[in-house]
Design a protein around this motif. Sequence first.
Motif, PDB file in Angstrom:
ATOM      1  N   ASP A 113       2.810  -7.676   2.094  1.00 36.54           N
ATOM      2  CA  ASP A 113       1.616  -7.505   2.922  1.00 36.54           C
ATOM      3  C   ASP A 113       1.896  -7.243   4.396  1.00 36.54           C
ATOM      4  OD1 ASP A 113      -0.134  -7.813   0.739  1.00 36.54           O
ATOM      5  OD2 ASP A 113       0.325  -9.958   0.762  1.00 36.54           O
ATOM      6  N   THR A 165       1.758   1.667  -3.611  1.00 32.16           N
ATOM      7  CA  THR A 165       0.693   1.940  -4.584  1.00 32.16           C
ATOM      8  C   THR A 165      -0.118   3.197  -4.255  1.00 32.16           C
ATOM      9  OG1 THR A 165      -0.855   0.554  -3.356  1.00 32.16           O
ATOM     10  CG2 THR A 165       0.371  -0.518  -5.120  1.00 32.16           C
ATOM     11  N   GLU A 182      -1.110  -2.270  -8.247  1.00 27.05           N
ATOM     12  CA  GLU A 182      -0.559  -3.381  -7.478  1.00 27.05           C
ATOM     13  C   GLU A 182       0.413  -4.201  -8.308  1.00 27.05           C
ATOM     14  OE1 GLU A 182      -3.774  -5.466  -5.574  1.00 27.05           O
ATOM     15  OE2 GLU A 182      -3.888  -3.915  -4.002  1.00 27.05           O
ATOM     16  N   GLU A 183       0.083  -4.360  -9.578  1.00 26.37           N
ATOM     17  CA  GLU A 183       0.978  -5.088 -10.471  1.00 26.37           C
ATOM     18  C   GLU A 183       2.314  -4.343 -10.570  1.00 26.37           C
ATOM     19  OE1 GLU A 183      -1.004  -6.039 -14.214  1.00 26.37           O
ATOM     20  OE2 GLU A 183       0.974  -5.890 -15.170  1.00 26.37           O
ATOM     21  N   ARG A 192       4.155  -4.619  -7.181  1.00 25.49           N
ATOM     22  CA  ARG A 192       4.815  -5.911  -6.950  1.00 25.49           C
ATOM     23  C   ARG A 192       6.075  -6.043  -7.800  1.00 25.49           C
ATOM     24  NH1 ARG A 192       1.777  -9.089  -3.655  1.00 25.49           N
ATOM     25  NH2 ARG A 192      -0.443  -8.558  -3.589  1.00 25.49           N
ATOM     26  N   PRO A 247      -5.684   2.636 -11.833  1.00 24.98           N
ATOM     27  CA  PRO A 247      -6.576   1.630 -11.241  1.00 24.98           C
ATOM     28  C   PRO A 247      -5.796   0.762 -10.241  1.00 24.98           C
ATOM     29  CG  PRO A 247      -6.677   1.570 -13.640  1.00 24.98           C
ATOM     30  CD  PRO A 247      -5.567   2.494 -13.286  1.00 24.98           C
ATOM     31  N   LYS A 248      -6.490   0.319  -9.189  1.00 22.68           N
ATOM     32  CA  LYS A 248      -5.827  -0.396  -8.101  1.00 22.68           C
ATOM     33  C   LYS A 248      -5.053  -1.629  -8.598  1.00 22.68           C
ATOM     34  CE  LYS A 248      -6.800  -1.864  -3.378  1.00 22.68           C
ATOM     35  NZ  LYS A 248      -7.248  -3.248  -3.115  1.00 22.68           N
ATOM     36  N   GLU A 249      -5.679  -2.416  -9.479  1.00 18.00           N
ATOM     37  CA  GLU A 249      -5.036  -3.650  -9.943  1.00 18.00           C
ATOM     38  C   GLU A 249      -3.730  -3.327 -10.656  1.00 18.00           C
ATOM     39  OE1 GLU A 249      -8.339  -2.925 -10.947  1.00 18.00           O
ATOM     40  OE2 GLU A 249      -8.897  -3.781  -8.991  1.00 18.00           O
ATOM     41  N   LYS A 250      -3.801  -2.296 -11.472  1.00 19.15           N
ATOM     42  CA  LYS A 250      -2.625  -1.928 -12.248  1.00 19.15           C
ATOM     43  C   LYS A 250      -1.518  -1.429 -11.312  1.00 19.15           C
ATOM     44  CE  LYS A 250      -1.351   0.465 -16.440  1.00 19.15           C
ATOM     45  NZ  LYS A 250      -1.184   1.920 -16.505  1.00 19.15           N
ATOM     46  N   GLU A 302       0.826  -1.216   0.000  1.00 22.06           N
ATOM     47  CA  GLU A 302       0.000   0.000   0.000  1.00 22.06           C
ATOM     48  C   GLU A 302       0.859   1.265   0.000  1.00 22.06           C
ATOM     49  OE1 GLU A 302      -3.894  -1.759   2.421  1.00 22.06           O
ATOM     50  OE2 GLU A 302      -2.282  -0.759   3.513  1.00 22.06           O
TER      51      GLU A 302
END
Lengths: 252, 220
Positions: A143, A111, A126-127, A130, A121-124, A108
């Motif tokens: 995490d 991101t 996070e990718e 990571r 966007p959140k998914e992007k 977090e």
Amino acid sequence: MSVIRTEKLCKSFGTLEVLRDVDFNVEKGEVVCIIGPSGAGKSTFLRSLNQLETITSGKIFVDGELFLHREKNATVHDSDPAKHKSLLLEMGMVFQSFNLFPHKTVLENVTLAPIAVKQMPKEKAEELGRGILAKVGLSEKADVYPSKLSGGQQQRVAIARALAMEPKIMLFDEPTSALDPELVGEVLGVMKDLAKSGMTMLVVTHEMGFAREAANRVVFMSDGYIAEEGLPERLFTAPQNPRTQQFLNSIL
Amino acid sequence: MEDALIKIVGWLPMLIKATGVTLALTAASVSTALVLAVFLALGKISKDKIISAVCSGYVFFFRGTPLLMQLFFVYYTLPNIFPFMTINSRFLAAWIAFSLNIAAYLAEIIRAAIQSIHKGQFEAAKALGLTYGQTMRLIIIPQAYRRMIPPVCNEFVMVLKDTSLVSIIALTDLTFQTRMIASNKASSLVYIPAMLIYLIITAFFTAIFNRLEKRLSIYE
Ligand SMILES: Nc1ncnc2c1ncn2[C@@H]1O[C@H](COP(=O)(O)OP(=O)(O)OP(=O)(O)O)[C@@H](O)[C@H]1O
Ligand SMILES: [Mg+2]
């Protein structure tokens, strides 16, 4: 191509002149280390570049464009707000004290700004996050909360957090000074990788080994001005300015 | 002894009903005050000198005068000066006076919590391009919020007891009901169950708040 350039940059705190007429330039892909005694104004210089301090006078250019021009503590020119923001986002910053967000997990932390500032966007995000955490060797810590990490790991997260905004230049203010000696290496390792990948870097540091190995140029700051600069090898072995000489003797 | 017990049990329904008023007034006042206090706290630390002065003045006034006087002021004085401000409901008058008063105390708690956040947090947020609003909402308030929980809960328990002041404007809270029973039935025994009820509800909330604090401290 110049990423950041300053012209006659001055900064005073009240009557204390901390930066005096600093003319400075970093080219794309360059790694510049700033060294100098305590109180020389190294931190203030970095903080002036990304507006954590408001300069008293002088010009700052980012990507060749005039970003800010002030005279006598008043703004003469400022880019329009959207431009101002986008130029500011070209600088990522890593602090001596990490300044991670303790209430956010590692992922977090990384991101948060892409999502909030770039509306990614959140998914992007996070990718992306990571991917960057993998680069700094912290994939398995995504995490956990920062308080569960060592200082070296926290500083690597801070580097990842700045990188997530995809800056053109990274500013480091003594990134290893708060670390136990055995943790310094892992952070410098990440910074060397970053330098090899072509990132433009401006690093205030007391790690002369890093400066020698990774820097293209070393700048010696003293009393608020650039007293001497040059190739690391030259500056460390044959300093021209007696003050540089004196400083190097004092730390070696 | 048996007589006394029977009497006390007989009063319980009335006392419990009045306890509802005490709880409702406390909950309503503290929630309203919380909202007001966030604005007051942000106003107090604002760089705008006028906003900051107004908010500081507010806090100064409400912390510097007795709550009971503020209650009288809202209930008696205001309608006297401005007839349109007549408040027919005692509950509403108490709610307003308590909210205004508690907000001043909560504002100080919130301000202190915000200012206890290390300035490196503001700087990191700024360096990442977050706006002032985003920095407050995403970084500062969530951290300050956890630090605010213990003093705010403490304040809640204090208010719970301070609401007994409203018995003076004849609002039927637990204290007023107790006084009525004591004078009508000429029995000062009623103060025993009444105090026990206060004790039980303050203990109840203290226990809940302690659990809340533990839950919120996971990341530290
Ligand atoms: N916010 C401030 N208000 C007043 N004076 C300040 C402030 N920040 C820095 N200074 C002063 O400016 C001077 C330069 O400080 P700066 O932190 O830039 O030095 P530095 O070269 O980074 O030193 P160090 O190696 O100790 O980090 C010091 O004299 C310091 O006391
Ligand atoms: Mg410094």
